[in-house]
Design a protein around this motif. Structure first.
Motif, PDB file in Angstrom:
ATOM      1  N   ASN A 141       1.903   0.453  -4.264  1.00  0.00           N
ATOM      2  CA  ASN A 141       1.319   0.893  -3.005  1.00  0.00           C
ATOM      3  C   ASN A 141       1.879   0.016  -1.900  1.00  0.00           C
ATOM      4  N   LYS A 142       1.960   0.547  -0.682  1.00  0.00           N
ATOM      5  CA  LYS A 142       2.495  -0.260   0.412  1.00  0.00           C
ATOM      6  C   LYS A 142       1.920   0.189   1.742  1.00  0.00           C
ATOM      7  N   VAL A 143       2.025  -0.706   2.715  1.00  0.00           N
ATOM      8  CA  VAL A 143       1.703  -0.388   4.099  1.00  0.00           C
ATOM      9  C   VAL A 143       2.789  -1.026   4.962  1.00  0.00           C
ATOM     10  N   GLU A 144       3.248  -0.280   5.956  1.00  0.00           N
ATOM     11  CA  GLU A 144       4.237  -0.789   6.907  1.00  0.00           C
ATOM     12  C   GLU A 144       3.668  -0.638   8.307  1.00  0.00           C
ATOM     13  N   ALA A 145       4.074  -1.536   9.196  1.00  0.00           N
ATOM     14  CA  ALA A 145       3.598  -1.468  10.581  1.00  0.00           C
ATOM     15  C   ALA A 145       4.625  -2.081  11.512  1.00  0.00           C
ATOM     16  N   VAL A 146       4.607  -1.612  12.744  1.00  0.00           N
ATOM     17  CA  VAL A 146       5.374  -2.191  13.837  1.00  0.00           C
ATOM     18  C   VAL A 146       4.346  -2.711  14.832  1.00  0.00           C
ATOM     19  N   ILE A 147       4.315  -4.023  15.008  1.00  0.00           N
ATOM     20  CA  ILE A 147       3.339  -4.679  15.885  1.00  0.00           C
ATOM     21  C   ILE A 147       4.027  -4.984  17.206  1.00  0.00           C
ATOM     22  N   GLU A 148       3.473  -4.459  18.309  1.00  0.00           N
ATOM     23  CA  GLU A 148       4.081  -4.641  19.622  1.00  0.00           C
ATOM     24  C   GLU A 148       3.116  -5.228  20.652  1.00  0.00           C
ATOM     25  N   ALA A 149       1.979  -5.748  20.167  1.00  0.00           N
ATOM     26  CA  ALA A 149       1.000  -6.332  21.082  1.00  0.00           C
ATOM     27  C   ALA A 149       0.071  -7.260  20.306  1.00  0.00           C
ATOM     28  N   GLU A 150      -0.598  -8.138  21.027  1.00  0.00           N
ATOM     29  CA  GLU A 150      -1.563  -9.027  20.396  1.00  0.00           C
ATOM     30  C   GLU A 150      -2.777  -8.243  19.910  1.00  0.00           C
ATOM     31  N   ASP A 151      -3.526  -8.835  19.009  1.00  0.00           N
ATOM     32  CA  ASP A 151      -4.729  -8.243  18.426  1.00  0.00           C
ATOM     33  C   ASP A 151      -4.444  -6.857  17.841  1.00  0.00           C
ATOM     34  N   THR A 152      -3.324  -6.758  17.128  1.00  0.00           N
ATOM     35  CA  THR A 152      -2.906  -5.514  16.487  1.00  0.00           C
ATOM     36  C   THR A 152      -2.671  -5.791  15.008  1.00  0.00           C
ATOM     37  N   TRP A 153      -3.170  -4.887  14.153  1.00  0.00           N
ATOM     38  CA  TRP A 153      -3.145  -5.111  12.705  1.00  0.00           C
ATOM     39  C   TRP A 153      -2.613  -3.893  11.974  1.00  0.00           C
ATOM     40  N   SER A 154      -2.000  -4.117  10.826  1.00  0.00           N
ATOM     41  CA  SER A 154      -1.590  -3.017   9.957  1.00  0.00           C
ATOM     42  C   SER A 154      -2.839  -2.338   9.407  1.00  0.00           C
ATOM     43  N   ASP A 155      -2.656  -1.161   8.857  1.00  0.00           N
ATOM     44  CA  ASP A 155      -3.734  -0.550   8.087  1.00  0.00           C
ATOM     45  C   ASP A 155      -4.000  -1.436   6.878  1.00  0.00           C
ATOM     46  N   PRO A 156      -5.214  -1.444   6.371  1.00  0.00           N
ATOM     47  CA  PRO A 156      -5.498  -2.237   5.169  1.00  0.00           C
ATOM     48  C   PRO A 156      -4.803  -1.650   3.944  1.00  0.00           C
ATOM     49  N   LEU A 157      -4.395  -2.519   3.050  1.00  0.00           N
ATOM     50  CA  LEU A 157      -3.798  -2.133   1.780  1.00  0.00           C
ATOM     51  C   LEU A 157      -4.759  -2.530   0.674  1.00  0.00           C
ATOM     52  N   HIS A 158      -5.114  -1.578  -0.187  1.00  0.00           N
ATOM     53  CA  HIS A 158      -5.977  -1.900  -1.325  1.00  0.00           C
ATOM     54  C   HIS A 158      -5.119  -2.525  -2.420  1.00  0.00           C
ATOM     55  N   LEU A 159      -5.417  -3.776  -2.749  1.00  0.00           N
ATOM     56  CA  LEU A 159      -4.684  -4.495  -3.795  1.00  0.00           C
ATOM     57  C   LEU A 159      -5.537  -4.582  -5.045  1.00  0.00           C
ATOM     58  N   VAL A 160      -4.927  -4.311  -6.179  1.00  0.00           N
ATOM     59  CA  VAL A 160      -5.564  -4.641  -7.443  1.00  0.00           C
ATOM     60  C   VAL A 160      -5.117  -6.062  -7.765  1.00  0.00           C
ATOM     61  N   ALA A 161      -5.794  -6.719  -8.669  1.00  0.00           N
ATOM     62  CA  ALA A 161      -5.387  -8.077  -9.034  1.00  0.00           C
ATOM     63  C   ALA A 161      -3.949  -8.059  -9.524  1.00  0.00           C
ATOM     64  N   GLY A 162      -3.137  -8.963  -9.001  1.00  0.00           N
ATOM     65  CA  GLY A 162      -1.742  -9.031  -9.399  1.00  0.00           C
ATOM     66  C   GLY A 162      -0.852  -9.476  -8.260  1.00  0.00           C
ATOM     67  N   TYR A 163       0.407  -9.133  -8.351  1.00  0.00           N
ATOM     68  CA  TYR A 163       1.409  -9.624  -7.413  1.00  0.00           C
ATOM     69  C   TYR A 163       1.621  -8.671  -6.248  1.00  0.00           C
ATOM     70  N   PHE A 164       1.999  -9.254  -5.104  1.00  0.00           N
ATOM     71  CA  PHE A 164       2.311  -8.466  -3.917  1.00  0.00           C
ATOM     72  C   PHE A 164       3.505  -9.109  -3.218  1.00  0.00           C
TER      73      PHE A 164
END
Length: 100
Positions: A10-33
């Motif tokens: 699973n993945k999430v990508e984002a382009v941040i162009e301003a302060e106080d801006t966040w990617s969508d949340p990514l649901h992680l299962v236990a393991g590596y990212f």
């Protein structure tokens, strides 16, 4: 997006162009990212985790330049990245967070 032979689950990508801006949340299962940032930017990028469904976000890592990193989340939960208020000078910040 299931994991097969070290592929991304699973993945999430984002382009941040301003302060106080966040990617969508990514649901992680236990393991590596993996976490990657690229582009020509001047900003503090924060990787955050939540273990209460996104009500509370805890900073886990701070990055100031492009690169790629891998980590391990032992419990699972939500993860996101972004630029806090007052920490963006110029950009954009391109980023990707993926479960391996």
């Amino acid at each position: 997006m299931p994991k097969i032979n070290n592929q991304v689950i699973n993945k999430v990508e984002a382009v941040i162009e301003a302060e106080d801006t966040w990617s969508d949340p990514l649901h992680l299962v236990a393991g590596y990212f993996s976490f990657a940032l690229w582009g020509d930017f001047d900003a503090e990028v924060v990787l955050q985790f939540s273990h209460d469904g996104g009500n509370t976000w805890v900073p886990a890592d701070y990055r100031y330049d492009a690169g790629r990193w891998e980590g391990r989340e032992p419990e699972g939960g939500l993860a996101r990245f972004g630029v806090p208020a007052g920490k963006f000078v110029s950009g954009p910040v391109n980023g990707r967070l993926a479960q391996l």
